[in-house]
Scaffold this active site. Structure first.
Site, PDB file in Angstrom:
ATOM      1  N   LYS A  10      -4.229  10.011 -25.021  1.00  0.00           N
ATOM      2  CA  LYS A  10      -4.142   9.623 -26.439  1.00  0.00           C
ATOM      3  C   LYS A  10      -2.817   8.931 -26.754  1.00  0.00           C
ATOM      4  CE  LYS A  10      -7.478  12.410 -28.832  1.00  0.00           C
ATOM      5  NZ  LYS A  10      -7.939  13.446 -27.904  1.00  0.00           N
ATOM      6  N   ASP A  65      -0.268   1.461 -13.938  1.00  0.00           N
ATOM      7  CA  ASP A  65       0.237   2.470 -13.014  1.00  0.00           C
ATOM      8  C   ASP A  65       1.743   2.515 -13.209  1.00  0.00           C
ATOM      9  OD1 ASP A  65      -0.272   4.450 -11.103  1.00  0.00           O
ATOM     10  OD2 ASP A  65       0.535   3.172  -9.523  1.00  0.00           O
ATOM     11  N   PHE A 146       7.883  13.396 -21.613  1.00  0.00           N
ATOM     12  CA  PHE A 146       7.057  14.028 -20.577  1.00  0.00           C
ATOM     13  C   PHE A 146       7.603  13.605 -19.214  1.00  0.00           C
ATOM     14  CE2 PHE A 146       4.525  10.561 -18.700  1.00  0.00           C
ATOM     15  CZ  PHE A 146       4.872   9.528 -19.556  1.00  0.00           C
TER      16      PHE A 146
END
Ligand code: IMP
Length: 189
Positions: A10, A65, A146
């Site tokens: 998300k 990526d 993160f």
């Protein structure tokens, strides 16, 4: 223009939608698990975009990526960033391993990299790379973000996990790659 994304994340969908504000963003209902067998970020992004674009004929698809590259470790974690500690590693597992691998390293230079691949009907049309340079900290600092954010230091001395998401989005490797994609879309498609 319409663009399919190869992600269910998300955070990424919001980020991409906000920068490509004039583009209709679509996602796959059943996103297949595609093995990332490439040895470079570009190869992995291309594998994903090419395959997914065969599932939606005549539509544009982007796949990305990304990961972190450390000079002192000859480019590691690299394409193995998400599974650096082991196959099912958490962000924390990966951070602990990287701090340990880097404990004696004098050269702490590292960069985040993002490759975005744009494909249609099984062929790659273009790819875009963004980078964010920094250094690896000696400890975990900050609580935002993160992945490797809490051990990635910027020039101002803060870790990326001390940046707000708005601040990070202005400088991130993903945003740099997305801006290049946006330029191509605006100019050509
Ligand atoms: P992905 O290709 O975007 O799924 O990223 C692969 C791995 O690279 C993630 O699991 C993270 O460990 C790392 N990574 C990619 N982008 C970032 C970032 O912006 N901050 C911290 N870690 C990242």
């Amino acid at each position: 223009m319409r663009l399919y994304l190869s992600t269910k994340n998300k955070h990424k969908i919001t980020e991409i939608s906000s920068i490509l504000s004039d583009t209709e963003i679509l996602t796959f209902d059943d996103l297949p698990d595609i093995e990332e067998t490439g040895t470079t970020f570009k190869a992995n992004a291309d594998i994903k975009s090419k395959y997914l674009s065969t599932l939606v004929p005549d539509e544009y698809v982007i796949a990305d990526d990304s990961g972190i590259v450390c000079e002192a470790l000859d480019g590691k974690p690299g394409v193995f960033s998400a599974r650096y500690a082991h196959e099912n590693a958490t962000d924390n597992d990966n951070i602990i391993k990287l701090l340990d691998d880097m404990k004696d390293a004098v050269n702490r230079k590292a960069y985040f990299i993002c490759n975005i691949s744009l494909a249609k009907d099984g062929a790659v049309i273009a790819s875009f790379e963004g980078r964010l340079n920094g250094t690896i900290a000696h400890e975990i600092i900050g609580e935002n973000g993160f992945g490797y954010d809490p051990i990635f230091l910027l020039e101002d001395g803060r870790s990326l996990a001390e940046y707000s998401s708005d601040e990070k989005n202005k400088i991130s490797h993903r945003m740099a790659a997305l801006n290049k994609l946006k330029k191509l879309i605006t100019d050509n498609i």
